[in-house]
Design a protein around this motif. Structure first.
Motif, PDB file in Angstrom:
ATOM      1  N   ALA A 424      73.914 -24.166  17.715  1.00 18.72           N
ATOM      2  CA  ALA A 424      75.056 -24.058  18.622  1.00 18.72           C
ATOM      3  C   ALA A 424      74.649 -24.411  20.049  1.00 18.72           C
ATOM      4  CB  ALA A 424      75.630 -22.645  18.566  1.00 18.72           C
ATOM      5  N   ASP A 425      73.467 -23.956  20.471  1.00 17.15           N
ATOM      6  CA  ASP A 425      72.967 -24.318  21.810  1.00 17.15           C
ATOM      7  C   ASP A 425      72.702 -25.815  21.894  1.00 17.15           C
ATOM      8  OD1 ASP A 425      73.089 -21.732  22.736  1.00 17.15           O
ATOM      9  OD2 ASP A 425      70.992 -21.274  22.292  1.00 17.15           O
ATOM     10  N   PHE A 426      72.149 -26.369  20.827  1.00 13.84           N
ATOM     11  CA  PHE A 426      71.861 -27.801  20.786  1.00 13.84           C
ATOM     12  C   PHE A 426      73.148 -28.617  20.891  1.00 13.84           C
ATOM     13  CE2 PHE A 426      71.450 -31.626  18.101  1.00 13.84           C
ATOM     14  CZ  PHE A 426      70.415 -32.288  18.758  1.00 13.84           C
ATOM     15  N   ASP A 427      74.196 -28.169  20.210  1.00 22.56           N
ATOM     16  CA  ASP A 427      75.466 -28.901  20.217  1.00 22.56           C
ATOM     17  C   ASP A 427      76.175 -28.853  21.563  1.00 22.56           C
ATOM     18  OD1 ASP A 427      75.386 -29.968  17.708  1.00 22.56           O
ATOM     19  OD2 ASP A 427      76.517 -28.358  16.737  1.00 22.56           O
ATOM     20  N   LYS A 428      75.816 -27.899  22.399  1.00 24.51           N
ATOM     21  CA  LYS A 428      76.428 -27.816  23.732  1.00 24.51           C
ATOM     22  C   LYS A 428      75.884 -28.877  24.685  1.00 24.51           C
ATOM     23  CE  LYS A 428      77.152 -22.803  23.445  1.00 24.51           C
ATOM     24  NZ  LYS A 428      76.683 -21.475  23.948  1.00 24.51           N
ATOM     25  N   LEU A 429      74.739 -29.456  24.338  1.00 23.95           N
ATOM     26  CA  LEU A 429      74.139 -30.472  25.196  1.00 23.95           C
ATOM     27  C   LEU A 429      74.949 -31.755  25.113  1.00 23.95           C
ATOM     28  CD1 LEU A 429      70.422 -29.852  24.177  1.00 23.95           C
ATOM     29  CD2 LEU A 429      71.585 -28.983  26.215  1.00 23.95           C
ATOM     30  N   GLU A 430      74.674 -32.666  26.026  1.00 22.15           N
ATOM     31  CA  GLU A 430      75.398 -33.937  26.070  1.00 22.15           C
ATOM     32  C   GLU A 430      74.418 -35.094  25.949  1.00 22.15           C
ATOM     33  OE1 GLU A 430      77.647 -33.980  29.663  1.00 22.15           O
ATOM     34  OE2 GLU A 430      79.059 -32.435  28.994  1.00 22.15           O
ATOM     35  N   GLY A 431      74.919 -36.197  25.428  1.00 26.59           N
ATOM     36  CA  GLY A 431      74.105 -37.399  25.318  1.00 26.59           C
ATOM     37  C   GLY A 431      73.429 -37.517  23.967  1.00 26.59           C
ATOM     38  N   GLU A 432      72.680 -38.580  23.791  1.00 28.27           N
ATOM     39  CA  GLU A 432      71.962 -38.835  22.543  1.00 28.27           C
ATOM     40  C   GLU A 432      70.897 -37.762  22.347  1.00 28.27           C
ATOM     41  OE1 GLU A 432      68.854 -42.187  20.783  1.00 28.27           O
ATOM     42  OE2 GLU A 432      70.278 -42.750  22.372  1.00 28.27           O
ATOM     43  N   ARG A 433      70.945 -37.086  21.185  1.00 27.22           N
ATOM     44  CA  ARG A 433      70.024 -35.983  20.981  1.00 27.22           C
ATOM     45  C   ARG A 433      69.686 -35.815  19.499  1.00 27.22           C
ATOM     46  NH1 ARG A 433      75.125 -34.514  22.279  1.00 27.22           N
ATOM     47  NH2 ARG A 433      76.153 -32.758  21.234  1.00 27.22           N
ATOM     48  N   TYR A 434      68.501 -35.256  19.267  1.00 29.40           N
ATOM     49  CA  TYR A 434      67.953 -35.132  17.919  1.00 29.40           C
ATOM     50  C   TYR A 434      67.344 -33.743  17.739  1.00 29.40           C
ATOM     51  CZ  TYR A 434      68.230 -40.227  18.243  1.00 29.40           C
ATOM     52  OH  TYR A 434      68.668 -41.520  18.427  1.00 29.40           O
ATOM     53  N   LEU A 435      67.476 -33.221  16.526  1.00 31.08           N
ATOM     54  CA  LEU A 435      66.932 -31.908  16.196  1.00 31.08           C
ATOM     55  C   LEU A 435      66.334 -31.961  14.799  1.00 31.08           C
ATOM     56  CD1 LEU A 435      66.667 -28.750  16.384  1.00 31.08           C
ATOM     57  CD2 LEU A 435      69.024 -28.638  15.537  1.00 31.08           C
ATOM     58  N   ILE A 436      65.094 -31.498  14.671  1.00 28.42           N
ATOM     59  CA  ILE A 436      64.460 -31.320  13.359  1.00 28.42           C
ATOM     60  C   ILE A 436      64.112 -29.842  13.208  1.00 28.42           C
ATOM     61  CG2 ILE A 436      62.383 -31.721  11.997  1.00 28.42           C
ATOM     62  CD1 ILE A 436      62.348 -34.553  12.786  1.00 28.42           C
ATOM     63  N   ILE A 437      64.486 -29.275  12.062  1.00 23.01           N
ATOM     64  CA  ILE A 437      64.086 -27.919  11.701  1.00 23.01           C
ATOM     65  C   ILE A 437      63.181 -28.016  10.479  1.00 23.01           C
ATOM     66  CG2 ILE A 437      64.871 -25.646  10.931  1.00 23.01           C
ATOM     67  CD1 ILE A 437      67.564 -26.260  12.281  1.00 23.01           C
ATOM     68  N   THR A 438      62.003 -27.424  10.548  1.00 23.61           N
ATOM     69  CA  THR A 438      61.053 -27.497   9.445  1.00 23.61           C
ATOM     70  C   THR A 438      60.209 -26.231   9.422  1.00 23.61           C
ATOM     71  OG1 THR A 438      59.372 -28.892   8.388  1.00 23.61           O
ATOM     72  CG2 THR A 438      59.258 -28.679  10.787  1.00 23.61           C
ATOM     73  N   GLY A 439      59.286 -26.147   8.474  1.00 21.93           N
ATOM     74  CA  GLY A 439      58.331 -25.055   8.415  1.00 21.93           C
ATOM     75  C   GLY A 439      56.947 -25.555   8.736  1.00 21.93           C
ATOM     76  N   ASP A 440      56.076 -24.651   9.184  1.00 17.66           N
ATOM     77  CA  ASP A 440      54.689 -25.070   9.421  1.00 17.66           C
ATOM     78  C   ASP A 440      53.948 -25.215   8.093  1.00 17.66           C
ATOM     79  OD1 ASP A 440      54.684 -22.376   8.858  1.00 17.66           O
ATOM     80  OD2 ASP A 440      53.405 -21.798  10.537  1.00 17.66           O
ATOM     81  N   HIS A 441      54.304 -24.376   7.141  1.00 16.50           N
ATOM     82  CA  HIS A 441      53.757 -24.441   5.778  1.00 16.50           C
ATOM     83  C   HIS A 441      54.663 -23.601   4.896  1.00 16.50           C
ATOM     84  CE1 HIS A 441      52.338 -20.384   6.556  1.00 16.50           C
ATOM     85  NE2 HIS A 441      51.737 -20.833   7.650  1.00 16.50           N
ATOM     86  N   GLY A 442      54.435 -23.654   3.597  1.00 13.62           N
ATOM     87  CA  GLY A 442      55.222 -22.848   2.673  1.00 13.62           C
ATOM     88  C   GLY A 442      54.592 -21.495   2.441  1.00 13.62           C
ATOM     89  N   GLN A 443      54.751 -20.972   1.238  1.00 11.73           N
ATOM     90  CA  GLN A 443      54.341 -19.596   0.981  1.00 11.73           C
ATOM     91  C   GLN A 443      54.242 -19.357  -0.522  1.00 11.73           C
ATOM     92  OE1 GLN A 443      53.983 -15.660   3.089  1.00 11.73           O
ATOM     93  NE2 GLN A 443      53.620 -17.803   3.544  1.00 11.73           N
TER      94      GLN A 443
END
Length: 563
Positions: A424-443
């Motif tokens: 939601a915070d990311f979507d409030k920004l303006e202009g060309e933008r990119y977001l990656i969500i990942t994990g550092d490792h599994g479990q």
């Protein structure tokens, strides 16, 4: 001769104790001074005061005065000065604190070190002054004042001195080197006590394995046009793909992410492959996109560091983490404009855990262009501890025979609510933008009776990749979305292009990945993972020294039928 450990009988009333308190305070300040002196001439030193460390240092300083053993005190101070000279020189020259393996490397090649020191002395000589001034003052005080100033004395102080000096070397007997990683935000002396303890126990006077030179060709870097305004990378600890509802898990552990992805078809998810099985291995390889094993020099130099690429392209760089600052080792902290960790707000993070990270995120004032890395701990063991502060009930009971497994699912459900707010915070920004969500490792989650990570098994390298873009060219997303699996290296390479740098890797082989074991800069174990039409094939781990001598002769595609 009888050595008495009796408590001192105060003589002269309160004055000796006041003198002790004043001298302990002065000594403690002098032991901390070298950092602040270095910060006057270079931004490479990013040390911050830690209350708990200052208290221990004050007590140690008081013990040196209370012990009243001049030879011991002079020896300790000279030892500290020698460590600090190496530490501050390394910070001045390389921009990073010294590590235990750095110490071993310096001692293994004294001729090169001496030559480098001579040629760089004109530029880095202030480091010598930063150490000399406070430690000369301390030596003068301890040599001249005893006998001239009324002070209490007790041999019990030797116990505290021994505890401080021996605690970390003892810990190094049962913890690995990565437990003593230096933190750019810690006092240089604190880092020195850590890394020299680890070196003295783990590396000194031992014949280490000299790794063969890497057979892989160097990368080629080139600047590319970048019109991105905001690039965000969110790394959640211990995040395993098949326990996320949006990947088909039977429990709806990710209601907010699933809902968001349905509403925004341009976003996509893919199963991913971690670069390593431990946070302090995978994060460096994600933020320094390195595919092949044995290219450790790239981690040391920062040549392929994402924060460096971002600064070169005019981005303001942010690291916001709910974990300790020691994770910044080898992440390119010298290229950070903003660095906020758990240690900056200890009480807030203790009370609110990862939710405190959202508070910090909301307080940021964004520049025109920003590269932001968020590091969360929510799904790390012990899982239930990460959401206990929440007033709302969790979906699954975390007690009983399935309690730990349920607690992991609850932690993912809690993480989902946090990621919803991040997006939601990311979507409030303006202009060309990119977001990656990942994990550092599994479990590992009970398979074969095992829990946690650090093992080269599929469950630990199994991570998700969630990619979101706004106002972005279709080509930038399409080329990435075609991947069936996305590795940390591929994600890092794609992010680098968004940050203005193209990485051309002449060693690249289609559908071949490498997962690194739990240690950096050693003869690590490496697992080769091959992508085949039938799925991923995890080959048997090999030691790095053997892999460098005899790299895989054939590609994964050629071996597809042999998996």
């Amino acid at each position: 001769m009888h050595l008495s450990l009796a408590l001192p009988r105060p003589t002269g009333g309160l004055r000796p104790w006041l003198n002790l308190a004043a001298l302990a305070t002065l000594s403690c300040a002098l032991l901390l001074l070298d950092d602040f002196l270095q910060q006057l001439y270079t931004s490479n030193n990013r040390a911050e005061l830690e209350l708990s460390y200052v208290i221990v240092l004050w007590l140690f300083s008081a013990a040196l005065w209370l012990g009243n053993l001049r030879a011991l005190t002079v020896g300790v101070l000279l030892l500290f000065a020698a460590m600090q000279l190496m530490q501050l020189a390394n910070i001045s020259f390389f921009g990073e604190p010294l590590s235990a393996t750095d110490i071993q490397s310096l001692l293994n090649d004294p001729a090169e070190v001496s030559q480098t020191a001579r040629h760089s002395l004109a530029q880095h000589w202030p480091a010598l002054l930063c150490v000399a001034l406070p430690y000369m003052a301390l030596l003068v005080l301890h040599v001249r004042l005893p006998g001239r100033v009324a002070l209490p004395a007790s041999r019990w102080a030797l116990v505290l001195i021994a505890l401080v000096l021996l605690a970390k070397p003892y810990r190094a007997t049962y913890r690995n080197l990565d437990s003593f990683a230096a933190s750019p935000n810690r006092s240089a002396l604190h880092n020195s006590l850590n890394v020299f303890s680890a070196w003295s126990v783990r590396l000194a006077f031992r014949d280490g394995v000299e790794l063969p030179p890497t057979p892989y060709a160097p990368y080629q870097l080139s600047a590319v046009p970048s019109t991105a305004k905001h690039v965000w990378l969110v790394v959640a600890d211990s995040l395993r793909t098949d326990r996320l509802g949006l990947f088909g898990y039977e429990r709806n552990t990710t209601p907010q992410l699933s809902s968001y992805l349905k509403q925004h078809p341009s976003a996509f998810v893919r199963p991913g492959i971690a670069a390593g099985v431990a946070t302090d291995v995978s994060l460096p390889y994600l933020l320094n996109p390195i595919r092949e094993p044995g290219k450790d020099q790239l981690l040391r130099t920062g040549q392929v560091n994402q924060f460096r690429f971002a600064q070169q392209a005019g981005f303001r760089t942010h690291w916001i983490s709910s974990q300790e600052s020691k994770l910044l080792a080898h992440l390119g902290s010298r290229y950070l404009d903003v660095s906020i960790t758990r240690e900056d707000h200890p009480l807030r993070f203790l009370q609110r855990q990862d939710r405190a990270l959202l508070d910090v995120l909301d307080q940021q004032r964004w520049a025109e262009r920003n590269f932001v890395v968020l590091n969360l701990r929510t799904a790390h063991l012990p899982y239930a501890q990460n959401y206990r502060h929440e007033s709302r009930p969790m979906p699954w009971p975390d007690s009983g025979p399935d309690g730990q497994s349920n607690a992991y699912d609850n932690s993912i459900h809690y993480l989902d609510s946090l990621l919803g707010e991040v997006i939601a915070d990311f979507d409030k920004l303006e202009g060309e933008r990119y977001l990656i969500i990942t994990g550092d490792h599994g479990q590992r989650l009970g398979e074969g009776g095992y829990w946690g990570h650090n093992d080269l098994v599929p469950e630990v390298s199994n991570i998700p990749m969630i990619v979101v873009a706004r106002d972005a060219p279709e080509q930038a997303m399409n080329e990435f979305a075609r991947e069936r699996w996305i590795s940390h290296y591929e994600a890092g390479q794609w992010l680098a292009a968004r940050l203005g740098t193209r990485i051309d890797n002449p060693n690249l082989r289609a559908d071949e990945y490498f997962v690194h074991g739990k240690l950096l800069f050693t003869d690590n174990f490496i697992q080769r993972v091959c992508e085949t039409p039938g799925g991923l094939v995890h080959q048997a781990p090999e030691q790095l020294s053997m892999l460098l001598v005899q790299p895989p002769a054939s590609s994964c595609l050629e071996n597809a039928g042999k998996g």
